[in-house]
Write an enzyme that holds these catalytic residues in place. Sequence first.
Site, PDB file in Angstrom:
ATOM      1  N   HIS A  56       0.822  -1.202   0.000  1.00 28.33           N
ATOM      2  CA  HIS A  56       0.000   0.000   0.000  1.00 28.33           C
ATOM      3  C   HIS A  56       0.862   1.260   0.000  1.00 28.33           C
ATOM      4  O   HIS A  56       0.559   2.239  -0.659  1.00 28.33           O
ATOM      5  CB  HIS A  56      -0.910  -0.019   1.235  1.00 28.33           C
ATOM      6  CG  HIS A  56      -1.946   1.044   1.228  1.00 28.33           C
ATOM      7  ND1 HIS A  56      -3.228   0.810   0.823  1.00 28.33           N
ATOM      8  CD2 HIS A  56      -1.873   2.343   1.563  1.00 28.33           C
ATOM      9  CE1 HIS A  56      -3.913   1.934   0.910  1.00 28.33           C
ATOM     10  NE2 HIS A  56      -3.114   2.876   1.350  1.00 28.33           N
ATOM     11  N   HIS A  64     -10.342   2.379  -1.998  1.00 29.57           N
ATOM     12  CA  HIS A  64     -10.597   1.894  -0.640  1.00 29.57           C
ATOM     13  C   HIS A  64     -11.405   0.610  -0.749  1.00 29.57           C
ATOM     14  O   HIS A  64     -12.506   0.504  -0.233  1.00 29.57           O
ATOM     15  CB  HIS A  64     -11.321   2.963   0.194  1.00 29.57           C
ATOM     16  CG  HIS A  64     -10.755   3.110   1.565  1.00 29.57           C
ATOM     17  ND1 HIS A  64     -11.511   3.313   2.680  1.00 29.57           N
ATOM     18  CD2 HIS A  64      -9.470   3.074   2.008  1.00 29.57           C
ATOM     19  CE1 HIS A  64     -10.731   3.404   3.744  1.00 29.57           C
ATOM     20  NE2 HIS A  64      -9.496   3.270   3.355  1.00 29.57           N
TER      21      HIS A  64
END
Lengths: 968, 266
Positions: free
Chosen positions: A233, A296
């Site tokens: 990430h 997300h």
Amino acid sequence: MQAWRIDVLAKADQLDPVGDAAKRALTAAGLSGITGVRARRGYLLGAELTAQQVEGFARDVLCDPVVEQFVVHAPGARPAPAADIHAVTIVPRPGVTDPVAHSVQKALNDMHLPMVAAGTYRCFDVRGLERSDVVKSQLLQAARKGLANDTVQELLFDTIPDGLPGAPPPPDLAVQSVPLAGLDEAALVALSQKGGLALDGHEMKAIQSHFDGLGRAPTRLELETLAQTWSEHCKHKTLTGTVRFEGRTIDNLLKSTIAKVTRDLDRDFCVSVFVDNAGIVKFDDEDSVCIKVETHNRPSAIEPFGGAGTGVGGVIRDVLGTGLAARPIANTDVFCFAPPDLGRAELPQGCLHPLTVLKGVVAGVRDYGNPMGIPTVNGSVHFDEDFVGNPLVYVGNVGILPTARAHKKANPGDKIVALGGRTGRDGIHGATFSSLELHTESETLSSGAVQIGDPITERKVMDAVMACADRDLFSAITDCGAGGFSSAVGEMAEGLGADVQLDAAPLKYAGLAPWEIWISEAQERMVLAVPPAKLDELLQLCEAEACEAVVLGTFRDDNRLIVRHQDVVHADLDLHFLHDGLPKRVLEASYKAPAHREPTLPPEQDHGAALLKVLGDFGVCSKEWIVRQYDHEVQAASAGKPLCGVREDGPADAAVLAPKLGSLRGVVLANGLNPRYSKIDPAAMAECALDEAMRNVVATGGDPDYTVVLDNYCWGNTRDPQCLGELVRATEALCALATTYRTPFVSGKDSLHNEFRTTARTIRIPGCILVTAMSVIADVRLTLTSDLKGDGNQLVLVGTTKDELGGSVYYKSKGELGRNAPRVDPERAKATLHAVHRALQARCAVSAHDLSEGGVAAAVAEMAIGGRLGAAIDLAAMPTDGPLDPTRRMFSESQSRFLLEVPPDRLPDLRANLGDVPFAVIGQVTAAPTLRFADGARELATVAVADAERAWKAPLDLDGTLTQEVSR
Amino acid sequence: MSAPKALILRAPGINCERETHHAFTRAGATSEYLHIQQLLQDPRQLDRFAILAVPGGFSYGDDISSGRVLAQEMKGKLGERVLQFVDRGGLVLGICNGFQVLVRLGLLPCTKARLEEEVTLTHNLSSHYECRWVTLKTEKSRCLFLPAGLLLRWPAAHGEGRLVARDAATQQLLVDEGFAAVRYVDDAGEPTERYPQNPNGARLGIAGLCNHNGRVLGVMPHPDRSYLPTHMPDWRRTMLAHGKLPEDGDGMVVFREMVKVAAAEG
């Protein structure tokens, strides 16, 4: 802990829309027999208050005296439930953010009442059901589908909440050492897995050897810091790794493709790219605009409402933390879901139903974006079965800032100031969780990674940051996102060093261990670097804005990161190792084209019915139900709205904003994505995404020569060489086209491992690149909408139509995928974009629409619906590549095409502006509201615009109000 | 004649302050932001202004119910003072959340010249937030600055905008006695309770109220998002028909007339 309970509900003679909505939701979730639902809002208040205080507070604050009544229950009282109802009570789980409780405490304070603990719950009194265990389980199941989410909320049946959570057990404050010396790779990997670190063997070995060199074991906090910072990430290990592909070695895929395009193009309007939270682009002589798009996905799969909401909150903070703070001016959002009509039997275990996901995500975006006062101006929704386990939630934000504030730099001695929300146990391991694949158990195992947002806290942060920015009170700023303080402070401290005192961080509740404070992903927090001389003024200003701010530490000059808790050192890390010690990944990639074939379909018998079916596809259909729940007008910058036309229900290709009030200078904002093409050829998917985003920009009046783009990847497991090969192939196609278009990439992001593992199989999403395009224009008065404007105007098709039904909506409506996915001819496409732009700037057209899903037929229908006019089309007039049957002419999704509405007297000028770009007059606008398609002399289809409208509005008419209006 | 001063109230969650500020400035006022914390510290500051604007937004998240927490915060120290401000010639505008705050505060409709909650703005019948352009008619009312008989298009954007009076008598009084200054109308220009022309189900189509002396106006839809010509949803058609854009959008009339009255009285 026992507490006062106050229930507030509508008076008996008043309507109860919340209860009615709950009844609809429970019924839609499959529960029959409900005769009525009454909603109650519940409040819990500390038992220290007197009965009189509680009564007064309920009367003056909690209850609306005009339409509501309230009931107070003393601490410990457990009234028997009424005989004729079942009560479903929904309580936030311990540790889950409860923003309303904070406001209740504020109101207590305003009324000079003692500050006590507060909590809230919701309750639904359901009538008409029998009393039985079967009914109980059915009701709870329906409530889980329609009203609550188990992950963050507890459901109670015919009982009341116990009270407020008691004091948590004291945290373990000891420095935890994690011995690595002597462990073999298997043991290291096992340790990583057990701790949820998401580090592989190579990475664990690099850590092991670093600490072997230091002659000590890492602490838990150090290991967590490394895991956060080295997560996919945060570090994009795959895209920055070395890839071996078709005999070539590509060193740092991102740098040698996407970033290279930007570097080579070297456009002068790029102010800051790839170095900050968001890409910064020149807007006018004073100001710049910046843009960022994030995903997300994982949190939204498990808790759609909280996941999408905190996604919006996160990308807003990204922009707020760009340069020396940008003011967010617009949100965009793009979703990919499984079809909302998916049969329950086809739903893999551990997945939420796509309709539940869709509703939750929309509510999440709504309930974060709207209170923030940031308009959600543009987006799209895409559907495919393979998103069932991994729905995609892309959230974007645009900001504006003075160009003089585009760059930041923290200095040694600057104070590290944390601003905004308090730190809790929420979101621990979000960064590492997002780097793993989901499986049937993820929902129960990873609930800690899910957070609920508190937009008002973020709004206060935004107000405080903007006030401080205007007075030049800080030297650097960044948001707390994935990895929390560890990533934010770690990033800012790069090249400097930092000394952090964790016990200075305000906590939501006691009981957090130091490592938890350090990596918590609690929302609504920013970190600033503040010169000591400006600290007092900054802290005062934050207080004036009701925004909590504390000094967390000091930036150093020795490149060491020291983290303390109550003066005990929990980490002492070399920042050089933290940022550059990550071993480079070497990945194998290969590509073999899938063996799809063009279907042999019988000749289309009813082109009218085929058009209605295409318009009723979930991907094509009206998204009005979603759009209307978003505030797209706040900030008063809107000059081109998401819905257009005489009744404001036609689709807009792009948003137009004039962000400086009173100025006509503007921004055009659009997206392009088509996941289905990826199943045939990822290169086609990538090209079409860019071309579609550019078409949307140009059709709306944007300037193709002053447009920047963003690349947002969502992909499957890139450890599979074929899957990575698809990514490389898509990337190279995208970059080649962007180079031709001269559109630099200014920001991007990737979300990999979007796979869902069930016991039977692994479901992989089609590789998706969302391309977002932003154009800066001098005058918003030269922008257009897609709705037809006037009877007798000519309809001009620009661009060439080819035999390209592969991946089309038409094939989908026949249950086929096909092989001939649309491709883009770069030079011809570029010429088309620029020619159409020239023509539109010369006001040759009064409306324009890009041709995408559903081809020319869908485009004509959408323009007619928006304008409440008709059209007569001769398909034989279309410019084509070779002979093409009328079905293909109607529905082919060939790229680089536009449909323009041109007043007859503007045709000569249009011709001059289009030059040698292929185009043809294919029809006329008619006053009669009918869509007529002919193939030369042969009438092919006649469809009433009202029928087209009904077909187009029905699929996502989730309140049942849109189609009602059609007959009006 | 000097420019009237307009106080643009800020508070946590208020989020339409910039456009409200700009609209008043464009109308000729001198606009100034003041945070609720500053105003509460010294409520006498109110006396420096001719106009008080409570902009839209989600004050304190609209937690508990819309506008409730901000109204409660203002009530003790500021409520009576705002009433005096109005009695002494001040003008007040509440837009959307600002309207909700004024209603909770009892400043609207204020039929008996004292602060009490006579009406509420509660959940839309759809039970969710909705953003859409509506057509409004300005009624013959007590309002000192809003001309009657105008048909205006403004965007509504709220989840709790359904006006309900505490009893049938009050409800009727609002219309009969000139408190219902702005109403949602249908295609024929008639007040309507029907969705979607009336986006929330407000009784008698009431979209905005003024107070007993016509100095306070609250509206659910947003004049602050419709005051520029390019705000209007159909400005391109207007431009095609007339060859150029008009000077103003439909919301501008509120700010212009308010500033005009304040200046004349000033």
